[in-house]
Design a protein around this motif. Structure first.
Motif, mmCIF file in Angstrom:
data_model
loop_
_atom_site.group_PDB
_atom_site.id
_atom_site.type_symbol
_atom_site.label_atom_id
_atom_site.label_comp_id
_atom_site.label_asym_id
_atom_site.label_seq_id
_atom_site.Cartn_x
_atom_site.Cartn_y
_atom_site.Cartn_z
ATOM 1 N N LYS A 151 19.840 -35.866 -54.423
ATOM 2 C CA LYS A 151 19.693 -37.362 -55.374
ATOM 3 C C LYS A 151 20.172 -36.829 -56.863
ATOM 4 N N GLU A 164 22.444 -41.001 -53.285
ATOM 5 C CA GLU A 164 21.014 -41.309 -51.413
ATOM 6 C C GLU A 164 20.483 -39.768 -51.980
ATOM 7 N N ASN A 165 19.467 -40.011 -51.427
ATOM 8 C CA ASN A 165 18.446 -38.385 -51.186
ATOM 9 C C ASN A 165 18.723 -37.728 -49.697
ATOM 10 N N ASP A 282 15.616 -42.716 -64.626
ATOM 11 C CA ASP A 282 15.573 -43.335 -64.059
ATOM 12 C C ASP A 282 15.400 -42.603 -62.591
ATOM 13 N N VAL A 283 16.238 -41.884 -62.667
ATOM 14 C CA VAL A 283 16.909 -40.815 -61.234
ATOM 15 C C VAL A 283 15.144 -39.772 -61.367
ATOM 16 N N SER A 285 12.141 -40.539 -62.289
ATOM 17 C CA SER A 285 10.987 -40.074 -61.557
ATOM 18 C C SER A 285 11.600 -41.084 -59.818
ATOM 19 N N GLU A 286 12.727 -40.803 -59.701
ATOM 20 C CA GLU A 286 12.750 -40.813 -58.237
ATOM 21 C C GLU A 286 12.919 -39.539 -57.479
ATOM 22 N N LYS A 289 8.952 -39.062 -57.460
ATOM 23 C CA LYS A 289 8.204 -39.504 -56.082
ATOM 24 C C LYS A 289 9.574 -39.094 -54.662
ATOM 25 N N TYR A 290 10.648 -38.200 -54.662
ATOM 26 C CA TYR A 290 11.061 -37.954 -53.658
ATOM 27 C C TYR A 290 9.910 -37.027 -53.096
ATOM 28 N N GLU A 293 6.303 -38.197 -51.864
ATOM 29 C CA GLU A 293 6.994 -38.189 -50.831
ATOM 30 C C GLU A 293 7.000 -37.614 -49.647
#
Lengths: 304, 94, 394
Positions: A151, A164-165, A282-283, A285-286, A289-290, A293
């Motif tokens: 991403k 997408e991841n 924003d990206v 922080s995603e 998060k990825y 997880e």
């Protein structure tokens, strides 16, 4: 960049020093021959590499020569796992038992176009090693996104960054219930060496996913291939592990980073790479998060 | 059982064999050149292990020796050297 | 010991494969091919056949696995139809350009869409430019014999190409006829051990198919053209030798019926040639000087053999069970191009495309079409050659 621990390590076996011959067609700083050297250290000449369309098709050079002192069968894009199945079965039928069949494919040839034949061979538990060297895009055709592109990464077909991841192929293979799955990195050749040794001594379908930073495709200076590879591990973005007999074991280089506080900031990894230049907060922080997880899943799988 | 028999008429086959320098003298690609100071070399083998062109040999007696015929000048050896024994200098420079 | 048993065309192929003893079989189910590999799977599981079967997840992988097996030194076999053949088309080229001998049976079925499982030759002829030796059988015995011969022809050092063997689905594939199965020891002796131009088995480091510059690549492709040329001789030899040992010869690349004194020749390939032969027999009875030339090998295209038969005839009518949309039938196209290399004085020629998508063409249909072709010439009514797509609805 080497730690004191690595400095004390023995070199890879010297008898395999000549397995990858100088003067190939790889770009300067290319991670692919680095990994091929480790393969030659484990298998010597007794390997048949099945290579679909990918950078390596070009790297090993032109007829009537090749840069690798092992056998190579070049095959169409989608077919590495199927051709490797055929070779493996033929060698068994002929009683040839000292030669290892290794499908050697990029992320496009594995995660995208080769997924069906890979899944088929894994489900049949064919007796060969499948190695996905992952430079996270179609580099040979000029940096187009694949399903293994992470991403936020710029490619020529994701000019503002991939939305997408990354597809997690190792997890897909774990779901197939094959005897051996491992992740590795060109930044850690000794770790890769021991994983290839383990794969060599296992029968049935074996899958190794090698993270392979690409200087031109990721937009970093060729001297930083190893640095970038290690940073992927040190930031926790890329986790090294082995999955054997239903158990996941986190590999040495990744072990310290189970503890989030020991991980380097992701920016450390991103800052070397022009492909992440446009990444927004924003990206970012995603991506964080990825990573979290992903670690959650790995730790859950690693819990006895 | 299988027998390898050459094709009648000596047809050219798409079969290759290992050679050094399959893409030519790749040393010519270089614009920067790694130079080793073997006084500082600890023989840790990092440069040899990582060199993507496989042109560095580390021996206890000599330290690190680079085959410039094929070294592409990527600089990975400089980055992985823990004692800064290798530096890049401009090709054709001083 | 020679056995005579009732077999479908598909099972005739299975029995021939069994005698050829391939080390590796890889296949994917598709109608109407499937019963070939079902039978082989039975033979393997009962221990009659020692092959390893790879039950792949697609036709692309079926031919890919056979390719891998073949270059690694194994005799290999697969079978498919229609969409499956199209799906493996990339590998059809790959195998021949690698000079990897293996055998594939094509149980012909119309190319879709719409869904249609009935036979025409469209799937088979679609592969013509790949470099394979391509044969098509007329009946189950010939399907058996050609399958065995395919291994012999492909592994000949003068050829070293994969061989494709076609039959029509259902018409032969699922129709039972008596088939003579020759003695196993005799077949072993005749077929011998597998030969191939190189082997990738780790005994020495070799690379197959690496990046190659235009001049070397062209040389390799020219060698395939030469191999196709020598395949003509090898096919005739193998057919003759097979006849001597096993009692059946078919005439090599083509089969001829009443051709020696014929002024007209009707040409066809595959099972419907049987109906054409029946029609021509009737016309012969009525005094028409006509013969049938059956194409057994589509590649190499047997133009020399055809020329030796049609030289001096007044008219040739070619039945094609496939269409190159926007052009003509494929056999006619090759015939017209081939004959133009021999003569500027072509006989009257007609191309009839029929039986497309499995439409039934009867011996009566052939009778009418051939008769009217000959009559129109004899009566001076035919002023030019013609092409017609005959939709038979009866």
């Amino acid at each position: 960049m080497a730690t004191s621990l690595e400095r004390r390590r023995l070199p890879l076996p010297h008898d395999a020093r000549e397995g990858v011959l100088p003067g190939d067609a790889a770009c300067p700083g290319c991670p692919i021959p680095m990994a091929l050297k480790v393969i030659s250290a484990v298998f010597g000449e007794k390997a048949i590499l099945v290579i679909p369309a990918c950078c390596t098709s070009v790297i090993v050079g032109t007829y009537p020569g090749q840069s690798i002192k092992a056998s190579i069968v070049h095959v169409p894009f989608a077919s590495a796992a199927a051709v490797a199945s055929g070779i493996s079965q033929a060698l068994k039928a002929r009683g040839v038992s000292d030669v290892h069949v290794i499908a050697w494919a990029g992320d496009g040839g594995t995660a995208d176009i080769g997924m069906a034949s890979l899944s088929g061979a894994a489900e049949r538990n064919e007796d060969f090693i499948y190695i996905m060297y992952d430079n996270e895009a179609y580099m040979n055709t000029g940096i187009q996104r694949s399903s293994a592109t992470p991403k936020g990464a710029w490619t020529t077909t994701t000019p503002t960054g991939k939305v997408e991841n990354k597809k997690d192929v190792a997890r897909i293979l774990i779901a197939h219930g094959v005897p051996y799955v491992a992740t590795a990195s060109v930044g850690y050749p000794h770790d890769l060496y021991s994983k290839l040794q383990r794969a060599r001594n296992t029968r049935g379908f074996r899958f190794i996913h090698i993270h392979a930073p690409c200087p031109p495709g990721w937009r970093f200076d060729p001297q930083y291939t190893v640095r970038v590879a290690k940073l992927a591990v040190e930031t926790g973005l890329w986790i090294l592990y082995e999955y054997v007999d239903g158990k996941l074991v986190i590999s040495g280089p990744s072990r310290p980073f189970q503890d989030p506080s020991r991980r380097k900031p992701i920016e450390e990894y991103l800052k070397y790479q022009g492909r992440f230049k446009g990444v927004t907060s924003d990206v970012l922080s995603e991506v964080r998060k990825y990573v979290d997880e992903n670690w959650k899943w790995v730790l859950k799988m690693a819990t006895p | 059982m299988v027998k390898v028999v050459k094709p009648v008429g000596g047809a050219k086959l798409p079969v290759s064999k290992p050679i050094v320098g399959v893409a030519g003298r790749t040393g010519l690609w270089r614009n920067m050149k790694p130079v080793v100071n073997n006084e500082k070399c600890t023989r840790c083998y990092q440069c040899e292990i990582y060199c993507p062109v496989n042109v560095i040999r580390v021996e206890p007696e000599t330290g690190a020796v680079i085959n410039y015929d094929y070294c592409k000048g990527c600089g990975v050896c400089v980055d992985v050297c823990p004692t800064h024994a290798i530096v890049m200098i401009p090709e054709g420079g001083v | 010991m020679v056995l005579k048993i009732a077999l479908t065309g598909n099972h005739a192929i299975s029995y021939a494969v069994k005698l050829a003893k391939p080390e590796v079989i890889a296949a994917y189910p598709i109608t109407p091919q499937t019963t070939i590999v079902e039978k082989l799977a039975e033979m393997i599981e009962s221990g009659e056949l020692k092959s390893r079967m790879i039950r792949v997840e697609s036709e692309h992988s079926a031919l890919a696995a056979c390719f891998g097996a073949a270059v690694a030194g194994a005799r290999a076999f697969t079978a498919t139809s229609s969409q499956g053949l199209l799906y493996m088309h990339e590998f059809v080229h790959w195998v021949s350009r690698a000079r990897a001998p293996l055998v594939m049976a094509i149980v012909s079925r119309t190319i879709n869409t719409p869904w249609n499982i009935w036979p025409d030759h469209s799937d088979f002829v679609d592969q013509r430019d790949a470099g394979w030796v391509m044969a098509y059988a007329m009946d189950n015995q010939e399907a058996f014999d050609l399958t065995l011969q395919a291994f012999k022809i492909g592994e000949d050092p003068r050829v070293y190409l994969p061989v494709m063997l076609g039959i029509e689905g259902f018409i032969l594939g699922h129709t039972t006829m008596p088939v003579e199965i020759p003695d196993e020891d005799l077949v072993d002796q005749w077929l011998g051990e597998r030969r191939q131009p190189y082997v990738i088995d780790g005994s020495e480091p070799l690379g197959l198919g690496g990046l190659t510059f235009p001049e070397d690549t062209e040389d390799m492709f020219y060698a395939i053209q030469e191999a196709q040329e020598s395949a003509k001789k090898v096919v005739r030899e193998v057919d003759e030798e097979y006849g001597r040992i096993f009692g059946r010869s078919y005439g090599g690349l083509i089969s001829c019926y009443w051709c020696s004194d014929a002024k007209y020749i009707a040409m066809a390939m595959g099972a419907w040639s049987g109906d054409l032969i029946e029609a021509v027999e009737k016309l012969r009875g009525e005094g028409y000087p006509v013969g049938v030339l059956r194409v057994r090998f589509y590649r190499p295209f047997p133009i020399e053999d055809i020329w030796s038969v049609v030289r001096g005839v007044k008219g040739i009518i070619v039945f094609d069970r496939a269409i190159s949309f926007g052009a003509w039938g494929p056999i006619y196209t090759d015939l017209a191009a081939g004959l133009s290399l021999y003569t500027s004085n072509l006989p009257y020629m007609a191309n009839i495309v029929a039986g497309i998508a499995g439409v039934n063409v009867t011996s009566d249909d052939f009778y009418g079409i051939v008769k009217s072709f000959i009559d129109s010439i004899e009566e001076g009514r035919l002023t030019r050659n013609y092409f017609a797509w005959v939709k038979v609805r009866r």
